[in-house]
Design an enzyme around this catalytic site. Structure first.
Site, PDB file in Angstrom:
ATOM      1  N   THR A 147       0.912  -1.253   0.099  1.00 39.17           N
ATOM      2  CA  THR A 147      -0.200  -0.271  -0.121  1.00 39.17           C
ATOM      3  C   THR A 147       1.006   1.676  -0.053  1.00 39.17           C
ATOM      4  O   THR A 147       1.738   1.393   0.743  1.00 39.17           O
ATOM      5  CB  THR A 147      -1.128   0.035   0.801  1.00 39.17           C
ATOM      6  OG1 THR A 147      -1.674  -1.052   1.482  1.00 39.17           O
ATOM      7  CG2 THR A 147      -1.670   1.276   1.410  1.00 39.17           C
ATOM      8  N   GLN A 232      -3.557  -2.761  16.503  1.00 41.45           N
ATOM      9  CA  GLN A 232      -4.378  -2.125  16.556  1.00 41.45           C
ATOM     10  C   GLN A 232      -4.552  -2.281  14.664  1.00 41.45           C
ATOM     11  O   GLN A 232      -5.273  -1.419  14.744  1.00 41.45           O
ATOM     12  CB  GLN A 232      -3.099  -0.630  16.705  1.00 41.45           C
ATOM     13  CG  GLN A 232      -3.248   0.471  16.272  1.00 41.45           C
ATOM     14  CD  GLN A 232      -2.930   1.247  16.624  1.00 41.45           C
ATOM     15  OE1 GLN A 232      -3.448   1.752  17.729  1.00 41.45           O
ATOM     16  NE2 GLN A 232      -2.529   2.796  15.811  1.00 41.45           N
ATOM     17  N   GLU A 233      -3.759  -2.873  13.950  1.00 39.27           N
ATOM     18  CA  GLU A 233      -3.773  -2.849  12.610  1.00 39.27           C
ATOM     19  C   GLU A 233      -4.918  -3.523  11.990  1.00 39.27           C
ATOM     20  O   GLU A 233      -5.945  -3.023  11.626  1.00 39.27           O
ATOM     21  CB  GLU A 233      -2.562  -3.489  12.103  1.00 39.27           C
ATOM     22  CG  GLU A 233      -1.012  -2.808  12.386  1.00 39.27           C
ATOM     23  CD  GLU A 233       0.674  -3.901  12.008  1.00 39.27           C
ATOM     24  OE1 GLU A 233       0.861  -3.112  12.593  1.00 39.27           O
ATOM     25  OE2 GLU A 233      -0.208  -4.065  11.179  1.00 39.27           O
TER      26      GLU A 233
HETATM   27  C1  LIG Z   1      -5.089  -4.329  -1.905  1.00 37.55           C
HETATM   28  C2  LIG Z   1      -3.707  -4.925  -0.418  1.00 37.55           C
HETATM   29  C3  LIG Z   1      -3.057  -4.204   0.419  1.00 37.55           C
HETATM   30  C4  LIG Z   1      -1.998  -4.962   0.593  1.00 37.55           C
HETATM   31  N1  LIG Z   1      -1.162  -3.911   1.582  1.00 37.55           N
HETATM   32  C5  LIG Z   1      -0.160  -4.491   1.912  1.00 37.55           C
HETATM   33  C6  LIG Z   1       1.058  -3.341   2.880  1.00 37.55           C
HETATM   34  O1  LIG Z   1       0.919  -2.439   2.575  1.00 37.55           O
HETATM   35  N2  LIG Z   1       1.615  -4.258   3.463  1.00 37.55           N
HETATM   36  C7  LIG Z   1       1.984  -5.502   3.431  1.00 37.55           C
HETATM   37  O2  LIG Z   1       2.817  -6.094   3.844  1.00 37.55           O
HETATM   38  N3  LIG Z   1       1.234  -6.620   2.775  1.00 37.55           N
HETATM   39  C8  LIG Z   1      -0.240  -5.918   2.167  1.00 37.55           C
HETATM   40  N4  LIG Z   1      -0.823  -7.073   1.509  1.00 37.55           N
HETATM   41  C9  LIG Z   1      -0.708  -7.897   1.567  1.00 37.55           C
HETATM   42  C10 LIG Z   1      -1.608  -9.053   2.157  1.00 37.55           C
HETATM   43  O3  LIG Z   1      -1.300  -9.287   3.817  1.00 37.55           O
HETATM   44  C11 LIG Z   1      -1.469 -10.178   2.043  1.00 37.55           C
HETATM   45  O4  LIG Z   1      -2.153 -10.298   0.713  1.00 37.55           O
HETATM   46  C12 LIG Z   1      -1.894 -11.446   2.681  1.00 37.55           C
HETATM   47  O5  LIG Z   1      -1.703 -11.454   3.884  1.00 37.55           O
HETATM   48  C13 LIG Z   1      -2.431 -12.554   2.304  1.00 37.55           C
HETATM   49  O6  LIG Z   1      -0.820 -13.076   1.833  1.00 37.55           O
HETATM   50  P1  LIG Z   1      -0.871 -13.849   0.437  1.00 37.55           P
HETATM   51  O7  LIG Z   1      -1.847 -12.972  -1.341  1.00 37.55           O
HETATM   52  O8  LIG Z   1      -0.008 -14.742  -0.022  1.00 37.55           O
HETATM   53  O9  LIG Z   1      -2.518 -14.958   0.469  1.00 37.55           O
HETATM   54  P2  LIG Z   1      -1.600 -16.552   1.108  1.00 37.55           P
HETATM   55  O10 LIG Z   1      -0.826 -16.756   2.350  1.00 37.55           O
HETATM   56  O11 LIG Z   1      -1.250 -16.969  -0.523  1.00 37.55           O
HETATM   57  O12 LIG Z   1      -3.111 -17.763   1.369  1.00 37.55           O
HETATM   58  C14 LIG Z   1      -4.090 -17.801  -0.511  1.00 37.55           C
HETATM   59  C15 LIG Z   1      -5.111 -18.354   0.816  1.00 37.55           C
HETATM   60  O13 LIG Z   1      -4.499 -19.329   1.582  1.00 37.55           O
HETATM   61  C16 LIG Z   1      -5.216 -18.880   2.847  1.00 37.55           C
HETATM   62  N5  LIG Z   1      -4.719 -19.602   3.877  1.00 37.55           N
HETATM   63  C17 LIG Z   1      -3.022 -19.469   4.010  1.00 37.55           C
HETATM   64  N6  LIG Z   1      -2.723 -19.743   5.462  1.00 37.55           N
HETATM   65  C18 LIG Z   1      -3.484 -20.966   5.756  1.00 37.55           C
HETATM   66  C19 LIG Z   1      -3.633 -21.465   6.874  1.00 37.55           C
HETATM   67  N7  LIG Z   1      -2.353 -21.771   8.213  1.00 37.55           N
HETATM   68  N8  LIG Z   1      -4.838 -21.942   7.342  1.00 37.55           N
HETATM   69  C20 LIG Z   1      -6.261 -21.369   6.274  1.00 37.55           C
HETATM   70  N9  LIG Z   1      -5.737 -21.407   5.182  1.00 37.55           N
HETATM   71  C21 LIG Z   1      -4.887 -20.511   5.137  1.00 37.55           C
HETATM   72  C22 LIG Z   1      -5.654 -17.521   3.072  1.00 37.55           C
HETATM   73  O14 LIG Z   1      -6.159 -16.978   4.150  1.00 37.55           O
HETATM   74  C23 LIG Z   1      -6.013 -17.169   1.761  1.00 37.55           C
HETATM   75  O15 LIG Z   1      -7.632 -17.487   1.917  1.00 37.55           O
HETATM   76  C24 LIG Z   1      -1.778  -5.539   1.149  1.00 37.55           C
HETATM   77  C25 LIG Z   1      -2.631  -6.810  -0.249  1.00 37.55           C
HETATM   78  C26 LIG Z   1      -3.708  -6.131  -0.920  1.00 37.55           C
HETATM   79  C27 LIG Z   1      -4.654  -6.926  -1.657  1.00 37.55           C
END
Ligand SMILES: Cc1cc2nc3c(=O)[nH]c(=O)nc-3n(C[C@H](O)[C@H](O)[C@H](O)COP(=O)(O)OP(=O)(O)OC[C@H]3O[C@@H](n4cnc5c(N)ncnc54)[C@H](O)[C@@H]3O)c2cc1C
Length: 368
Positions: A147, A232-233
């Site tokens: 972001t 907080q986040e």
């Molecule tokens: C618009 C946007 C803004 C963002 N801003 C930021 C930012 O500013 N800084 C930053 O660092 N990140 C940011 N993110 C990233 C965001 O935090 C991640 O996309 C999120 O944490 C999920 O990680 P991933 O996309 O790798 O999904 P994955 O970890 O690959 O997950 C895929 C699916 O598997 C599920 N899953 C994963 N592990 C498990 C488990 N143990 N048990 C059950 N289900 C599970 C998840 O819930 C999800 O449904 C942003 C994302 C978006 C889309």
């Protein structure tokens, strides 16, 4: 008073240009500086560091105004209540003096870079590496989905300082991007919602920063620092959720009073009345829960499990409310010129970022 002031500022200064920012898929720096002058940046930072000396309640008022006005892509909430607190809580006096006043004015725009192409939910998999070289760190790696990624010039970076130690080898290092070489911004990512926010890829190729940019006194505290700030986040995602629910409900009630079908207002159908009665009840419950979480947080007692509940339940509620409200707009709800359409798109990510709602349930389940 702060809510009223923020609402007025956002309605007068941001809302008229919001469509332009949505089309360009980025805000301009001028808007950040104006927000800084209006006192909307770093409201909860102490006055000695350029802030307004407030609390999370002040941040909450500003975030609610953002969602009530409908300018949800303005990334100041993350800057204010996620990035700045890392510097306040873990920064040295020198770091706070150096960065917080410039964050409060909008000269520095903050981002937090945790997620990588191979590490999202499982942050222990972070590969970005910071190696000590004399009095500098040499940083290599890449981040995604960040972001404020195109505008940010102050990045709190999650890195491994000792990969062999896993989570205990994780550190937070601040990068002032204007001062380093080897830092590159990748694509401004093409998203389905929050179009005006510049969510981006970031690349670090032999970026060098002084070792004094480490947050905390010793390496390896990054994971603990992240865990301490997460309540907080997560609560902040709940703020957006409840405020957007309230806006969706208000817009829909206005619309169904005006719109006619079969010779009467859409509100006169019992289905509409029951739907809106249900939603109003659930949003009221959500508001009471949210306010309770804020009160607990201000008293220092919002535990990670309750914060996870707030993030997951309020963002789920938001998805449901926005979807059911859109339905009551009929075809107009699917048209981008109606705010409910944008709210539908903007709401979706709330269940994904900040830790997915599945991860929230995992954390809650551990407390059973
Ligand atoms: C618009 C946007 C803004 C963002 N801003 C930021 C930012 O500013 N800084 C930053 O660092 N990140 C940011 N993110 C990233 C965001 O935090 C991640 O996309 C999120 O944490 C999920 O990680 P991933 O996309 O790798 O999904 P994955 O970890 O690959 O997950 C895929 C699916 O598997 C599920 N899953 C994963 N592990 C498990 C488990 N143990 N048990 C059950 N289900 C599970 C998840 O819930 C999800 O449904 C942003 C994302 C978006 C889309």
């Amino acid at each position: 008073m702060l809510y009223d002031m923020a609402h007025r500022f956002l309605s007068e200064e941001i809302e008229p240009r919001y469509e332009e920012f949505e089309k360009k898929e980025i805000f301009d720096r001028e808007s950040w500086k104006k927000a800084g002058s209006a006192g909307l940046l770093c409201a909860s930072m102490p006055e000695e560091y350029g802030g307004s000396g407030g609390t999370f309640a002040h941040e909450s008022a500003i975030i609610e105004a953002i969602s009530h006005v409908g300018v949800d892509g303005f990334g100041i909430a993350l800057h204010n209540s996620i990035v700045a607190p890392y510097i306040l809580h873990y920064g040295s006096e020198e770091q706070k003096q150096k960065w917080l006043p410039r964050m409060a004015s909008g000269e520095l725009i903050g981002a937090i870079a945790m997620t990588e192409p191979g590490a999202g939910s499982d942050l222990q998999g972070v590969k970005t590496r910071a190696e000590k070289d004399g009095n500098q760190y040499r940083i290599n790696g890449s981040k995604t989905f960040i972001t404020n990624g195109q505008l940010a010039n102050l990045i709190v970076l999650v890195t491994k300082t000792d990969p062999a130690k896993g989570a205990k080898g994780t550190s937070l290092i601040v990068i002032e991007t204007d001062e380093v070489e080897g830092f590159e911004r990748g694509r401004n990512l093409d998203k389905i919602g929050l179009k005006s926010n510049d969510t981006s890829e970031l690349f670090f190729n032999d970026v060098r920063v002084p070792t004094s940019n480490l947050l905390g006194t010793v390496e390896g505290e990054g994971f603990v620092q992240l865990m301490q700030q997460l309540p907080q986040e997560r609560l902040q995602i709940g703020t957006t959720a409840i405020a957007m629910c309230e806006r969706a409900l208000a817009l829909t009630i206005d619309y169904v009073k005006e719109r006619k079908a079969f010779g009467k207002a859409v509100l006169d159908f019992q289905n509409t009345q029951f739907k809106l009665a249900e939603l109003k009840t659930e949003v009221t419950i959500g508001r009471v829960f949210y306010n309770d979480c804020v009160a607990r947080h201000l008293a220092g007692g919002l535990d990670p499990v309750t914060a996870s509940m707030a993030k997951y339940w309020l963002s789920d509620l938001q998805g449901k409310v926005v979807d059911q409200c859109l339905q009551l707009f009929g075809g107009y709800g699917y048209m981008n010129e109606y705010p409910i359409a944008r709210m539908f798109r903007d709401a979706r990510v709330q269940r994904i970022y900040g830790g997915t709602n599945e991860i929230m349930k995992l954390l809650i389940a551990r407390s059973l």
